[in-house]
Design an enzyme around this catalytic site. Structure first.
Site, PDB file in Angstrom:
ATOM      1  N   LYS A  28     -49.607 -21.049   3.168  1.00 34.83           N
ATOM      2  CA  LYS A  28     -49.698 -22.418   3.702  1.00 34.83           C
ATOM      3  C   LYS A  28     -48.322 -22.999   3.998  1.00 34.83           C
ATOM      4  O   LYS A  28     -48.166 -23.800   4.912  1.00 34.83           O
ATOM      5  CB  LYS A  28     -50.419 -23.324   2.697  1.00 34.83           C
TER       6      LYS A  28
ATOM      7  N   GLN B 269     -52.634 -25.031  -3.913  1.00 27.93           N
ATOM      8  CA  GLN B 269     -53.589 -24.031  -4.392  1.00 27.93           C
ATOM      9  C   GLN B 269     -54.590 -23.672  -3.284  1.00 27.93           C
ATOM     10  O   GLN B 269     -54.200 -23.553  -2.147  1.00 27.93           O
ATOM     11  CB  GLN B 269     -54.292 -24.514  -5.671  1.00 27.93           C
TER      12      GLN B 269
ATOM     13  N   GLY C 280     -46.201 -23.125  -5.238  1.00 29.08           N
ATOM     14  CA  GLY C 280     -45.002 -22.693  -4.542  1.00 29.08           C
ATOM     15  C   GLY C 280     -45.277 -22.424  -3.074  1.00 29.08           C
ATOM     16  O   GLY C 280     -46.112 -21.600  -2.738  1.00 29.08           O
ATOM     17  N   HIS C 281     -44.596 -23.144  -2.193  1.00 29.44           N
ATOM     18  CA  HIS C 281     -44.720 -22.918  -0.760  1.00 29.44           C
ATOM     19  C   HIS C 281     -43.407 -22.338  -0.252  1.00 29.44           C
ATOM     20  O   HIS C 281     -42.354 -22.970  -0.373  1.00 29.44           O
ATOM     21  CB  HIS C 281     -45.044 -24.222  -0.028  1.00 29.44           C
TER      22      HIS C 281
ATOM     23  N   ASP D 265     -52.023 -19.232  -2.243  1.00 29.84           N
ATOM     24  CA  ASP D 265     -51.046 -18.196  -1.852  1.00 29.84           C
ATOM     25  C   ASP D 265     -51.363 -17.585  -0.491  1.00 29.84           C
ATOM     26  O   ASP D 265     -51.018 -16.438  -0.223  1.00 29.84           O
ATOM     27  CB  ASP D 265     -50.969 -17.077  -2.913  1.00 29.84           C
TER      28      ASP D 265
END
Length: 441
Positions: free
Chosen positions: A18, A226, A42-43, A15
């Site tokens: 990235k 991650q 989630g990006h 988080d």
């Protein structure tokens, strides 16, 4: 000659932002390849105020001239993948001929979700804080050589047999241990045979594709999922993910050899967050933690879970630099700290009365850490939208220089807001990126 490749990964517990960074950098690369994790990562990318949340699909897909690859180290939920592709198409991103999935990637099936959900909620069991999306059990099947790969998903007879046998085993286990309702293998086969047909145009030997791209003079960015402290081997075990989130995973998760990795770029927030359970030495438990969460919009891009917030942890960052061989750092969310007059930073730990800068391997050691804090002067001025290092407040520059000196890596970029353009690129890093830029696309 240094390879035209870079690994971009999270230096903390994930988080770190990235998604934005990979998107910003992807304009320099021919291919962006995701090498680990599943659709729990989630990006979030914001382009001109338009928000894209990607879970499986690499961020490079948002660049029309950049190919996006899901490598063999990823576990793929076909339904989640097809849903994400459909969502991108609705947003005007047509991925046909641009997005590829490794034929060797392992597949997440409904019984993986059933077992993970039941296990995580079973009475008396230690909660890890998973997303219950079946990712851990899919990796378990992979390691015990009982998994289904994408290439197998496309073989209808093999798929039918695998689902029948696996459901018999998983239903029995889940019912005996957790009293779960059984999954219908016939219904599952029909759904996944249909999904396989839709997935087939994306499937390729991506290892060959990536290596051919390098031979042709192209460049590759390896996109981590991650963060370092969630790595199965080097993270805060057992509160970790099930894959190799560190730089080493880029080679094993894509089939590109380690001698072809050019540089490693670690993404770190100007503070620290983590989602889920597990030790967190610098966690803030008072109103300042709430303020940082609110200003940073610290909620999971996939789950919406509130993130735990803490001060920057330099021993943790040094450990991350060591494990990954990080050459460059990208610092994100600097602007979240704009309102603080004083900013504590953890420079060492006290464990059982002894001062150390080494992260202990065991959970009890991690939980007994007393962080030793150095208080830095805050800048109490806005940094959002600042586009050059020289234009930053002097206290913000001092904070960044201290972070760089203590981390063991050079700062190459600073993010001063969520949009693609709210980014400072430092000259030496810009020159490195220029050397990596490939002429063929």
């Amino acid at each position: 000659m240094q390879a035209k490749t870079a690994v971009v990964l999270g230096a903390q517990w994930g988080d770190e932002g990235k998604g934005k960074i990979v998107d910003v950098l992807s304009g320099r690369f021919s291919v962006v390849a995701r090498y680990a994790g599943g659709h729990n990562a989630g990006h979030t990318v914001i382009i001109g105020g338009k928000k894209f949340v990607l879970q499986l699909v690499p961020c490079g897909v948002l660049r029309p001239d950049c190919r996006a690859v899901i490598g063999n180290g990823v576990v793929l939920d076909p339904m989640a993948f097809l849903s994400e592709v459909a969502r991108l198409k609705e947003l005007g991103v047509d991925v046909a001929g641009q997005l590829f999935v490794s034929d060797r990637a392992h597949v997440i099936l409904p019984y993986h979700r059933m077992i993970e959900l039941a296990s995580e909620n079973a009475p008396g069991r230690m909660k890890i804080g998973t997303t219950s999306r079946g990712i851990g059990p899919a990796y378990e099947d992979k390691m015990k050589r009982g998994g289904l790969r994408v290439v197998d998903l496309l073989n209808t007879e093999l798929l039918r047999t695998h689902i029948k046998n696996a459901c018999q085993e998983k239903n029995t286990i889940a019912h005996a241990l957790f009293a779960s309702e059984p999954i219908d293998p016939d219904k599952m086969y029909e759904e996944y045979a249909c999904a396989a047909e839709a997935l087939a145009p994306f499937v390729a030997d991506t290892s060959r594709m990536l290596n051919d791209a390098l031979k042709a003079g192209g460049s590759i960015m390896f996109e981590g999922a991650q963060g370092t402290l969630l790595d199965i081997d080097h993270g805060t075990y057992p509160f970790v993910t099930s894959s190799s989130a560190t730089a080493g995973g880029a080679a094993t998760g894509t089939g590109v050899g380690p001698t072809k990795i050019g540089t490693v770029i670690g993404v770190t927030k100007a503070y620290v967050t983590r989602v889920g359970e597990g030790p967190f030495p610098t966690e803030i438990h008072d109103a300042q933690g709430e303020e940082i969460r609110s200003r940073g919009q610290e909620y999971g891009a996939v789950t919406g879970r509130p993130r735990r917030c803490g001060w920057l942890d330099l021993p943790l960052l040094r450990y991350s630099t060591q494990i990954n061989g990080t050459e460059w750092l990208v610092v994100t969310k600097l602007d979240v700290l704009d309102t603080l007059r004083e900013i504590p930073v953890c420079t060492a730990y006290r464990i059982d009365g002894k001062i150390t800068d080494t992260i202990p391997a065991d959970v009890r050691g991690l939980e007994s850490i007393e962080p030793i804090l150095t208080v830095m002067k805050g800048w109490d001025k806005p940094t959002e939208n600042v586009r050059s290092f020289d234009a930053l407040p002097s206290a913000a520059k001092e904070y960044l220089k201290f972070l760089e000196a203590e981390s063991g890596a050079k700062i190459g970029m600073i993010s001063t807001g969520p949009d693609r353009d709210q980014t400072i690129v430092l000259p030496e890093f810009a020159a490195t990126l220029e050397r990596m830029s490939a002429s063929p696309k």
